[in-house]
Design a protein around this motif. Structure first.
Motif, PDB file in Angstrom:
ATOM      1  N   GLU A   1       0.863  -1.235   0.338  1.00  0.00           N
ATOM      2  CA  GLU A   1      -0.105  -0.053   0.116  1.00  0.00           C
ATOM      3  C   GLU A   1       0.894   1.246   0.029  1.00  0.00           C
ATOM      4  O   GLU A   1       0.526   2.211  -0.488  1.00  0.00           O
ATOM      5  CB  GLU A   1      -0.810  -0.025   1.308  1.00  0.00           C
ATOM      6  CG  GLU A   1      -1.685   1.135   1.510  1.00  0.00           C
ATOM      7  CD  GLU A   1      -2.320   1.554   2.762  1.00  0.00           C
ATOM      8  OE1 GLU A   1      -1.740   0.832   3.680  1.00  0.00           O
ATOM      9  OE2 GLU A   1      -2.965   2.467   2.871  1.00  0.00           O
ATOM     10  N   LEU A   2       2.024   1.129   0.514  1.00  0.00           N
ATOM     11  CA  LEU A   2       2.774   2.162   0.721  1.00  0.00           C
ATOM     12  C   LEU A   2       4.050   2.123   0.001  1.00  0.00           C
ATOM     13  O   LEU A   2       4.835   1.102  -0.180  1.00  0.00           O
ATOM     14  CB  LEU A   2       3.137   2.610   2.198  1.00  0.00           C
ATOM     15  CG  LEU A   2       2.125   2.991   3.293  1.00  0.00           C
ATOM     16  CD1 LEU A   2       2.576   3.250   4.545  1.00  0.00           C
ATOM     17  CD2 LEU A   2       1.328   4.021   2.415  1.00  0.00           C
TER      18      LEU A   2
ATOM     19  N   ARG B   1      -1.052   3.967  -2.263  1.00  0.00           N
ATOM     20  CA  ARG B   1      -1.852   3.698  -3.155  1.00  0.00           C
ATOM     21  C   ARG B   1      -3.418   4.069  -2.950  1.00  0.00           C
ATOM     22  O   ARG B   1      -3.871   3.788  -1.817  1.00  0.00           O
ATOM     23  CB  ARG B   1      -1.818   2.270  -3.275  1.00  0.00           C
ATOM     24  CG  ARG B   1      -2.270   1.929  -4.702  1.00  0.00           C
ATOM     25  CD  ARG B   1      -2.154   0.272  -4.749  1.00  0.00           C
ATOM     26  NE  ARG B   1      -2.384  -0.171  -6.330  1.00  0.00           N
ATOM     27  CZ  ARG B   1      -2.636  -1.528  -6.659  1.00  0.00           C
ATOM     28  NH1 ARG B   1      -2.311  -2.307  -5.432  1.00  0.00           N
ATOM     29  NH2 ARG B   1      -2.976  -1.650  -7.697  1.00  0.00           N
ATOM     30  N   GLU B   2      -3.871   4.883  -3.830  1.00  0.00           N
ATOM     31  CA  GLU B   2      -5.213   5.034  -3.628  1.00  0.00           C
ATOM     32  C   GLU B   2      -6.221   3.958  -3.793  1.00  0.00           C
ATOM     33  O   GLU B   2      -6.017   3.064  -4.651  1.00  0.00           O
ATOM     34  CB  GLU B   2      -5.797   6.375  -4.718  1.00  0.00           C
ATOM     35  CG  GLU B   2      -5.758   5.900  -6.002  1.00  0.00           C
ATOM     36  CD  GLU B   2      -6.072   7.052  -6.894  1.00  0.00           C
ATOM     37  OE1 GLU B   2      -5.973   8.228  -6.409  1.00  0.00           O
ATOM     38  OE2 GLU B   2      -6.727   6.814  -7.898  1.00  0.00           O
ATOM     39  N   GLN B   3      -7.442   4.106  -2.932  1.00  0.00           N
ATOM     40  CA  GLN B   3      -8.267   3.026  -3.039  1.00  0.00           C
ATOM     41  C   GLN B   3      -8.789   2.739  -4.412  1.00  0.00           C
ATOM     42  O   GLN B   3      -9.294   3.644  -5.149  1.00  0.00           O
ATOM     43  CB  GLN B   3      -9.323   3.078  -1.902  1.00  0.00           C
ATOM     44  CG  GLN B   3      -8.845   3.453  -0.922  1.00  0.00           C
ATOM     45  CD  GLN B   3      -8.117   2.076  -0.087  1.00  0.00           C
ATOM     46  OE1 GLN B   3      -8.631   0.971  -0.466  1.00  0.00           O
ATOM     47  NE2 GLN B   3      -7.229   2.231   0.700  1.00  0.00           N
TER      48      GLN B   3
ATOM     49  N   SER C   1     -11.205   2.298  -6.945  1.00  0.00           N
ATOM     50  CA  SER C   1     -12.915   2.689  -7.090  1.00  0.00           C
ATOM     51  C   SER C   1     -13.737   1.592  -7.600  1.00  0.00           C
ATOM     52  O   SER C   1     -13.467   1.073  -8.559  1.00  0.00           O
ATOM     53  CB  SER C   1     -12.831   4.007  -7.853  1.00  0.00           C
ATOM     54  OG  SER C   1     -14.226   4.100  -8.371  1.00  0.00           O
ATOM     55  N   LYS C   2     -14.708   1.413  -7.094  1.00  0.00           N
ATOM     56  CA  LYS C   2     -15.644   0.356  -7.516  1.00  0.00           C
ATOM     57  C   LYS C   2     -16.218   0.859  -8.783  1.00  0.00           C
ATOM     58  O   LYS C   2     -16.798   0.034  -9.790  1.00  0.00           O
ATOM     59  CB  LYS C   2     -16.869   0.000  -6.568  1.00  0.00           C
ATOM     60  CG  LYS C   2     -16.200  -0.950  -5.603  1.00  0.00           C
ATOM     61  CD  LYS C   2     -17.660  -1.216  -4.665  1.00  0.00           C
ATOM     62  CE  LYS C   2     -17.088  -2.193  -3.436  1.00  0.00           C
ATOM     63  NZ  LYS C   2     -16.072  -1.367  -2.404  1.00  0.00           N
ATOM     64  N   ASN C   3     -16.337   1.870  -9.081  1.00  0.00           N
ATOM     65  CA  ASN C   3     -16.971   2.576 -10.320  1.00  0.00           C
ATOM     66  C   ASN C   3     -16.211   2.468 -11.385  1.00  0.00           C
ATOM     67  O   ASN C   3     -16.741   2.362 -12.556  1.00  0.00           O
ATOM     68  CB  ASN C   3     -17.505   4.119  -9.968  1.00  0.00           C
ATOM     69  CG  ASN C   3     -18.197   4.194  -8.987  1.00  0.00           C
ATOM     70  OD1 ASN C   3     -19.110   3.443  -8.797  1.00  0.00           O
ATOM     71  ND2 ASN C   3     -18.357   5.481  -8.495  1.00  0.00           N
ATOM     72  N   GLN C   4     -14.961   2.462 -11.165  1.00  0.00           N
ATOM     73  CA  GLN C   4     -14.065   2.297 -12.246  1.00  0.00           C
ATOM     74  C   GLN C   4     -12.842   1.211 -12.220  1.00  0.00           C
ATOM     75  O   GLN C   4     -11.699   1.140 -11.634  1.00  0.00           O
ATOM     76  CB  GLN C   4     -13.135   3.630 -12.421  1.00  0.00           C
ATOM     77  CG  GLN C   4     -14.003   4.748 -12.904  1.00  0.00           C
ATOM     78  CD  GLN C   4     -13.241   5.908 -12.918  1.00  0.00           C
ATOM     79  OE1 GLN C   4     -12.498   6.202 -11.984  1.00  0.00           O
ATOM     80  NE2 GLN C   4     -13.112   6.776 -14.089  1.00  0.00           N
TER      81      GLN C   4
ATOM     82  N   GLY D   1      -5.126   1.501  -8.736  1.00  0.00           N
ATOM     83  CA  GLY D   1      -5.075   2.700  -7.653  1.00  0.00           C
ATOM     84  C   GLY D   1      -3.611   3.318  -8.249  1.00  0.00           C
ATOM     85  O   GLY D   1      -2.603   2.420  -8.522  1.00  0.00           O
ATOM     86  N   GLU D   2      -3.692   4.589  -8.229  1.00  0.00           N
ATOM     87  CA  GLU D   2      -2.242   5.248  -8.364  1.00  0.00           C
ATOM     88  C   GLU D   2      -1.649   5.545  -7.055  1.00  0.00           C
ATOM     89  O   GLU D   2      -2.513   5.700  -6.002  1.00  0.00           O
ATOM     90  CB  GLU D   2      -2.583   6.493  -9.192  1.00  0.00           C
ATOM     91  CG  GLU D   2      -3.105   6.435 -10.698  1.00  0.00           C
ATOM     92  CD  GLU D   2      -2.980   7.536 -11.405  1.00  0.00           C
ATOM     93  OE1 GLU D   2      -3.101   7.607 -12.748  1.00  0.00           O
ATOM     94  OE2 GLU D   2      -2.911   8.609 -10.811  1.00  0.00           O
TER      95      GLU D   2
END
Lengths: 443, 266
Positions: free
Chosen positions: A37-38, A53-55, A57-60, A65-66
């Motif tokens: 994650e880090l 790392r960004e979570q 997204s369920k939408n995309q 994660g970037e």
């Protein structure tokens, strides 16, 4: 292979303004934490930058994660050794994460002389409604207080703070080249050119010396320690490599001072390749246990080798990183490039190994299919979300269109530090003062 | 105390090719005919020159370690081991004596072989020709320098075998060449090494004075007339091509004076 791990570049150079590349921005270490994650980087100016790392997204779901900047702090400052009249560089040599045990993150960072334990924690709430002081923090006149209230926690903007929790200093006469956290999560070791010390995280004024190869007479010094690491599962076992191309495995149960190795790994020299540079190019610059704990990987100047812990007399696999440099060794000696210390990494499943080279090239070797690929970390050659194109160095004769000849290689652009996500195909590549993160292509 | 040695900026490519070439011809059978011997003679000094250059380069690197920040111990150890390796090989070859005779009147380093006898005998064999010194740096490794070494050919043999006549390879009949700065540079290196301790290598690891000099000068255009910083050493010559392709130096003090004269005037 994961030749289709020919990854897509998702972001480039978070860190710096490239027009003003300064030497302090040169990245000197890169390390993912245990979950991936880090991602932490250390640089020559003594700073640590942590990406998160960004979570997803369920939408995309197709958008992975970037990594974004999570925290930046100054870990080490330049110091001056008054006794020797020498500067102590603030450059971060290594960062190692501790496994996460609570909400906070802990990492070790070290320069040449001092190891520090940093706590990185989040604060997203703050208390409001104190009785004895007002919102600005000024003390209230007690005689003016007529009622009591309970302070409540209100959300605030996320703040990430890094605080030094321990400083482990004054234990190394020579330059620290490695730190390694033990699997017991209570101890860690720090290795310099001639000695290895064992620390307890809680105790900063004491360390145990477990390896000492300093000769009584420094005239007789011919070998130094170049890297060291604990076994991932056995807390009593560690390895250290030397400048003569040997690896020693030690068991701390045998004696307090592990000067006598339990196993000694060395490959016999190839007499046909012997030259005045043989010893220099055999010097091991990095040693890494596989995640399984069964193998170790070593990097010397021209090759990466995989060793089976059960076989000491030769490696089980040898991969040529840039053998075309073999005929250039004298020039590389002259310009000091022959002393460059490249690191090497395993992927999460121990099936692929990766290491850097010159001209911002880095190499991956698939141990199963025996295929390899050369990729380049540069902005000119890869656009965001484009698939990296394999590169090829042409050794002699006719150069094909996309190939680059050995003499055109830029030896100032070296990739010494890389990291691989512990479970996914995400890699971080440090190219001087730029950080590249590549991800697997998503179907 | 520190000089600024002259390290020519070899072309990246050429140096390694020459090294390779030299190494390939290392094992030379001394029973070939004169032509073969000639070719061998040309190649053998080439290897020796290259080895010498590597030695000189290594010594320079060791000295460059002494800077503001503590030197990298691993690098120093590796370079020192390389120096030792070359010295051992040269001792076996009998060429190490050459360097030693140039360090006029100073106590020899421990590992140097006593050279006087070897030098004398080779001088005698050379029929009165000077046994000159060594070449610190020489751009021309092709071995086409005008060597007046016809006498030596009859006794040419493998590089491996220690030969008294190895010294004659260095023999030269060009007193006017401007090579003094190289010789003196190397002399100073050895001087500093000897003055420090019985064993030169050990001192390279111990604390040393920070004698500052212009590092950039060292690493970049060293052949040009650059400032030497705090160094007491010689100024470099302006152009590497001015130096002849010869590989030898005379130990004659007059020669040295002559060179210094030139330097002072320049």
């Amino acid at each position: 292979m994961e030749e289709d791990v020919e990854t897509r570049k998702i972001s480039s150079s978070f860190l710096r303004d490239h027009s003003y590349a300064t030497e302090a921005d040169i990245i000197s270490t890169v390390e993912f934490n245990h979950t991936g994650e880090l991602l932490a980087t250390g640089d020559k100016g003594g700073r640590v930058v942590i990406f998160q790392r960004e979570q997803e997204s369920k939408n995309q779901p197709h958008r992975r994660g970037e990594y974004n900047v999570y925290s930046t702090f100054q870990s080490h400052e330049p110091e001056f050794d008054y006794l020797k009249s020498l500067e102590i560089e603030e450059k971060i040599n290594k960062i190692r994460w501790l496994p996460q045990q609570n909400a906070a993150y802990f990492l070790l960072s070290t320069n040449d002389k001092t190891v520090k334990l940093w706590k990185v924690s989040e604060r997203d709430k703050r208390p409001e409604g104190y009785n004895l002081k007002d919102e600005d923090g000024r003390l209230r006149d007690p005689s003016m207080i007529t009622m009591l209230r309970v302070p409540v926690l209100r959300p605030m903007d996320l703040m990430v703070e890094a605080t030094p929790r321990r400083v482990f200093a004054n234990a190394h006469t020579y330059h620290i080249n490695s730190i390694s956290v033990n699997s017991d999560y209570e101890t860690y070791m720090s290795a310099d050119d001639l000695r290895i010390n064992l620390w307890n995280f809680e105790i900063t004024n004491q360390s145990f010396n477990i390896v000492d190869i300093k000769p009584a007479n420094m005239e007789e010094l011919t070998e130094v320690i170049t890297a060291a690491e604990f076994h991932p599962h056995h807390c009593n076992t560690f390895v250290y490599s030397s400048s003569k191309g040997t690896i020693r495995l030690c068991d701390m149960r045998t004696s307090a001072l592990c000067d006598r190795h339990a196993k000694f790994f060395e490959e016999p020299e190839d007499p046909s390749n012997r030259s005045f540079f043989s010893e220099i190019i055999s010097s091991i610059s990095d040693v890494k246990f596989s995640h399984s704990g069964r193998y170790i990987m070593t990097r010397d100047y021209l090759t990466v080798k995989v060793w089976d812990l059960n076989m000491e007399n030769r490696p089980i696999e040898t991969y040529q990183v840039h053998d075309y440099l073999r005929s250039k060794l004298c020039s590389l000696y002259e310009n000091d490039c022959i002393f460059d210390k490249f690191e090497c990494v395993w992927n999460g499943s121990d099936s692929v190994i990766m290491t850097g080279s010159y001209n911002n090239f880095f190499r991956m070797f698939d141990r199963n299919t025996k295929r390899d690929v050369t990729l380049e970390a540069s902005r000119e050659n890869s656009k965001p979300r484009a698939i990296l194109k394999p590169r090829k160095v042409c050794v002699g004769g006719k150069r094909r269109k996309d190939e680059i000849s050995v003499d055109s290689l830029d030896f100032s652009k070296k990739i010494l530090h890389t990291a691989w996500h512990p479970s996914e195909n995400i890699i971080a590549v440090a190219a001087t003062n730029n950080l590249y993160i590549f991800q697997d292509k998503v179907n | 105390m520190f000089l600024t040695p002259v390290v020519p900026h070899w072309p990246f490519y050429n140096l390694d090719t020459m090294f390779v070439r030299g190494l390939k011809r290392k094992c030379f059978d001394g029973e070939e005919d004169i032509e073969g011997t000639l070719a061998g003679i040309k190649a053998i000094p080439s290897y020796n020159l290259q080895r010498q250059s590597l030695l000189d380069m290594s010594l320079v690197k060791l000295q460059l370690c002494h800077m503001l920040v503590e030197p990298n111990l691993c690098r120093s150890v590796l370079i020192a081991n390389t120096v030792r390796q070359i010295q051992e090989e040269m001792t076996q070859d009998g060429t190490w004596q050459m360097i030693h005779t140039q360090s006029t009147g100073q106590a020899s380093l421990d590992r140097l072989v006593s050279t006087d006898i070897l030098c004398r005998s080779s001088r005698e064999q050379a029929e009165g020709k000077h046994v000159s010194g060594y070449s610190a740096f020489n751009k021309d490794f092709e071995g086409d320098q005008a060597q007046d070494s016809s006498e030596t050919m009859s006794t040419a043999s493998s590089v491996q075998a220690p030969r008294n006549l190895q010294s004659n390879v260095w023999e030269m009949e060009n007193p006017q060449e401007n090579k003094g700065n190289f010789q003196k540079s190397l002399d100073q290196i050895f001087e500093t090494l000897e003055n420090k301790s019985p064993n030169s290598v050990e001192d390279l690891f111990s604390e040393v004075d920070n004698s500052y000099y212009d590092l950039d000068t060292m690493l970049t255009g060293m052949m040009s007339n650059t400032k030497m910083g705090h160094c007491d050493g010689l100024e470099t010559f302006s152009s590497p091509t001015a130096t002849a392709s010869n590989s030898n130096f005379k130990s004659d003090l007059n020669e040295l004076d002559h060179i210094v004269e030139i330097l002072v005037e320049s």
